[in-house]
Design a protein around this motif. Structure first.
Motif, PDB file in Angstrom:
ATOM      1  N   THR A  30       0.820  -1.083  -0.088  1.00  0.00           N
ATOM      2  CA  THR A  30      -0.098   0.105  -0.084  1.00  0.00           C
ATOM      3  C   THR A  30       0.903   1.148  -0.090  1.00  0.00           C
ATOM      4  N   HIS A  31       0.416   2.534  -0.175  1.00  0.00           N
ATOM      5  CA  HIS A  31       1.011   3.470   0.071  1.00  0.00           C
ATOM      6  C   HIS A  31       1.188   4.252   1.154  1.00  0.00           C
ATOM      7  N   ARG A  32       0.706   3.647   2.395  1.00  0.00           N
ATOM      8  CA  ARG A  32       0.840   4.130   3.659  1.00  0.00           C
ATOM      9  C   ARG A  32       1.088   2.670   4.677  1.00  0.00           C
ATOM     10  N   ARG A  33       1.583   3.299   5.946  1.00  0.00           N
ATOM     11  CA  ARG A  33       1.821   2.095   6.771  1.00  0.00           C
ATOM     12  C   ARG A  33       0.605   1.978   7.441  1.00  0.00           C
ATOM     13  N   GLY A  35      -2.291   1.377  10.367  1.00  0.00           N
ATOM     14  CA  GLY A  35      -2.598   2.352  11.368  1.00  0.00           C
ATOM     15  C   GLY A  35      -2.330   1.749  12.719  1.00  0.00           C
ATOM     16  N   THR A  49      10.429  -0.372   4.789  1.00  0.00           N
ATOM     17  CA  THR A  49       9.479   0.915   4.514  1.00  0.00           C
ATOM     18  C   THR A  49       8.511   0.798   5.562  1.00  0.00           C
ATOM     19  N   LEU A  51       5.593  -0.137   4.899  1.00  0.00           N
ATOM     20  CA  LEU A  51       4.538  -0.255   4.014  1.00  0.00           C
ATOM     21  C   LEU A  51       3.751  -1.789   4.183  1.00  0.00           C
ATOM     22  N   GLN A  58      -8.033  -4.517  -2.067  1.00  0.00           N
ATOM     23  CA  GLN A  58      -7.333  -3.367  -2.571  1.00  0.00           C
ATOM     24  C   GLN A  58      -6.851  -3.427  -3.993  1.00  0.00           C
TER      25      GLN A  58
END
Length: 136
Positions: A30-33, A35, A49, A51, A58
Motif C-alpha cells: 500500500t502507499h501508507r503504513r 494504523g 519501509t 508499508l 485493494q
C-alpha cells in the motif's frame, strides 16, 4: 509457510518499478503504513519501509479503477488472469499435473474449469487427424 512465486522475463522488467529499491518483503504494498490499531503479521509488512501488503480487495479495486471503460465495475478482474494464464499454458502443451502445480489446485476437476481453449486451438488439434497430415 512461504511459497515460491515464479516470474517470467516480462514480469521481471516490471519489478524494479514495483520494488522501488526494496530487496525484501511483499512485492505489492500500500502507499501508507498500517494504523496504530491495525494488527498486521510481520510477513505482511515491508521491513525496510513499514508499508503493508496490498490486500486482494485493494488490488481488485485498483485494477478495476485503472481498466474500467464504462464506469466502476467494468474493468478487468484479477481472477481473469488465472483463467487466461492457465488456458495459455494448457494450449502450449502443459500437462494437467503441471497446471495443477502452477495453480496449486489439489483436484483435476478444479483446474479443468479454468482451462478454456479457444475454437482455433481446438480446430488446430482436430486438424492433426486430417488425412495426409505430415505431422503424423
Amino acid at each position: 509457510m512461504l511459497e515460491t512465486v515464479y516470474w517470467d522475463a516480462g514480469t521481471a522488467r516490471l519489478l524494479p518499478r514495483l520494488l522501488k529499491g526494496r530487496t525484501r518483503g511483499p512485492v505489492f504494498v500500500t502507499h501508507r503504513r498500517p494504523g496504530p490499531g491495525k494488527v498486521v503479521s510481520p510477513r505482511d509488512v515491508c521491513p525496510d519501509t513499514g508499508l503493508a501488503r496490498l490486500s486482494y480487495g485493494q488490488a481488485r479495486a485498483l485494477l478495476d479503477e485503472h481498466t474500467a471503460v464504462r464506469g466502476p465495475g467494468t474493468g478487468w478482474d484479477l481472477h481473469e488472469y488465472r483463467h487466461s494464464g492457465l488456458t495459455e499454458l494448457g494450449v502450449r502443451g502443459a500437462s494437467l499435473l503441471m497446471l495443477m502445480a502452477k495453480s496449486r489446485h489439489k483436484k483435476p476437476e478444479n483446474v479443468r474449469r479454468y482451462f478454456k481453449p479457444s475454437h482455433e486451438s481446438i480446430s488446430e488439434l482436430t486438424s492433426l487427424l486430417a488425412p495426409g497430415d505430415a505431422r503424423r
